[in-house]
Write an enzyme that holds these catalytic residues in place. Structure first.
Site, PDB file in Angstrom:
ATOM      1  N   ASN A  76       4.937  10.466 -12.047  1.00 20.44           N
ATOM      2  CA  ASN A  76       5.627   9.882 -13.117  1.00 20.44           C
ATOM      3  C   ASN A  76       4.889  10.270 -14.350  1.00 20.44           C
ATOM      4  OD1 ASN A  76       3.078   8.384 -13.444  1.00 20.44           O
ATOM      5  ND2 ASN A  76       3.909   6.593 -12.594  1.00 20.44           N
ATOM      6  N   GLY A 105       8.356   4.029  -6.524  1.00 17.36           N
ATOM      7  CA  GLY A 105       8.269   5.264  -6.164  1.00 17.36           C
ATOM      8  C   GLY A 105       8.002   5.618  -4.905  1.00 17.36           C
ATOM      9  N   ASP A 106       7.225   4.685  -4.233  1.00 12.83           N
ATOM     10  CA  ASP A 106       7.116   5.157  -2.866  1.00 12.83           C
ATOM     11  C   ASP A 106       8.128   5.599  -2.108  1.00 12.83           C
ATOM     12  OD1 ASP A 106       4.330   4.600  -3.395  1.00 12.83           O
ATOM     13  OD2 ASP A 106       4.626   2.398  -2.774  1.00 12.83           O
ATOM     14  N   THR A 128       8.232  -2.765  -7.911  1.00  7.30           N
ATOM     15  CA  THR A 128       7.254  -2.584  -6.988  1.00  7.30           C
ATOM     16  C   THR A 128       7.669  -1.776  -5.839  1.00  7.30           C
ATOM     17  OG1 THR A 128       6.332  -4.830  -7.403  1.00  7.30           O
ATOM     18  CG2 THR A 128       5.559  -3.539  -5.588  1.00  7.30           C
ATOM     19  N   THR A 178       9.051  12.032 -12.279  1.00  7.39           N
ATOM     20  CA  THR A 178      10.039  10.911 -12.353  1.00  7.39           C
ATOM     21  C   THR A 178      10.142  10.293 -13.644  1.00  7.39           C
ATOM     22  OG1 THR A 178       8.261   9.417 -11.071  1.00  7.39           O
ATOM     23  CG2 THR A 178       9.900  10.603  -9.782  1.00  7.39           C
ATOM     24  N   GLY A 218       0.913  -1.171   0.089  1.00  5.82           N
ATOM     25  CA  GLY A 218       0.119   0.069  -0.054  1.00  5.82           C
ATOM     26  C   GLY A 218       1.002   1.376  -0.083  1.00  5.82           C
ATOM     27  N   LYS A 219       0.487   2.309  -0.744  1.00  8.07           N
ATOM     28  CA  LYS A 219       1.425   3.241  -1.126  1.00  8.07           C
ATOM     29  C   LYS A 219       1.523   3.970   0.241  1.00  8.07           C
ATOM     30  CE  LYS A 219       0.560   4.100  -5.902  1.00  8.07           C
ATOM     31  NZ  LYS A 219       2.127   4.075  -6.186  1.00  8.07           N
TER      32      LYS A 219
END
Length: 300
Positions: A184, A250-251, A247, A219, A41-42
């Site tokens: 992104n 980005g977080d 996976t 990004t 979960g982000k």
């Protein structure tokens, strides 16, 4: 004196991951690897990533009263995240179904579950967490009205960071609070909509900035990132690595950038550090288990 360097308001999911030789087309069935279950979960990812780097971190989220919820709470506490703001119950824990191909690219489908029950009232009830935090970070795996309430609940001195994923059009009130808005390439195009009149990422950054954010970071994966503010657009180089699984990268990037901004780094400095954190993360499988410590980032 702030009790927390970073307050993350967002989602907490159980990631159900299957490796595939290639992702299926519409109507197609492919065989994959054994199922692996990871905390994700982000929101939860960002909280763990920041805590691993040494940030004093709190999470405001909602999970179900079930095995997946307990998995997520255990993972947060093991990383050193303060879970005083994690609410339990109301719906099953959110789940993300993830397929990962041999190149490390992934496709994700999210069932929000309890994340969809994180309400504006929950945010208002957590006012003390906002006052105790230097930076507040959010994403869009929770209801948009809850994110709007996050913006309205910001305390004097809070810096607000938003990664609008999954992307959707954003109200001006939210855009105006972002410092920065982190997107992104796909997210940039969705938020710009008809205003996306260029194929140049630097133009996207300028167009996004014109929509109201105080700063913007775009990004670009292996091509690095762009940091945009009133002072102009600066390219942040990537760190070359052999990607295994993207996976959660980005977080990790967002969490690292938010934390470094809170320590007084410039946007360009924070983005450069975040690029190194993301680079370490993609060399390992999974989301939270791939996030590095500050020492590992320094070693890179």
């Amino acid at each position: 004196m702030y009790a927390y360097d970073l307050l993350v308001v967002g989602s907490a999911n159980a990631d159900l991951v299957i490796g595939v030789e290639r992702r299926p087309a519409a109507g197609e069935t492919v065989l994959g690897s054994d199922l692996a279950v990871h905390p994700g979960g982000k929101g939860a990812n960002q909280a763990v990533a920041a805590a691993r780097l040494g940030a004093r971190t709190a999470l405001l989220a909602r999970v179900g009263d079930d095995a997946h919820g307990r998995l997520l709470l255990d993972a947060q506490r093991a990383a050193g995240v303060d879970t005083v703001g994690v609410l339990v119950g109301g719906a099953p824990t959110g789940v993300a179904l993830i397929t990962v191909d041999p190149s490390g690219d992934n496709s994700i489908v999210v069932s929000p579950g309890a994340n969809g029950r994180l309400t504006p009232a929950d945010v208002r009830a957590a006012a003390s967490l906002f006052h105790a935090s230097r930076v507040v970070s959010a994403q869009l795996e929770i209801p948009l009205e809850t994110v709007v309430e996050v913006v309205r609940s910001l305390a004097p001195g809070n810096r607000f960071v938003l990664n609008p994923s999954p992307p959707r059009p954003l109200p001006g009130e939210v855009l105006a609070a972002c410092d920065p808005l982190i997107v992104n390439e796909h997210e940039a195009k969705v938020i710009l909509g008809a205003a996306c009149v260029s194929e140049e990422p630097a133009d996207w950054a300028r167009l996004l900035l014109a929509k109201g954010p105080r700063s913007v970071v775009v990004t670009l994966g292996a091509r690095g990132a762009l940091a945009a503010s009133a002072e102009g657009v600066v390219r942040v180089p990537s760190v070359p690595v052999d990607a295994v699984d993207t996976t959660g990268a980005g977080d990790a990037f967002t969490a690292a950038l938010a934390w470094r901004l809170g320590t007084g780094a410039t946007l360009e400095e924070a983005a450069a550090y975040a690029a190194r954190v993301g680079a370490v993360a993609v060399t390992r499988e999974g989301a939270q288990e791939s996030f590095p410590t500050a020492a590992e980032v320094d070693a890179l």
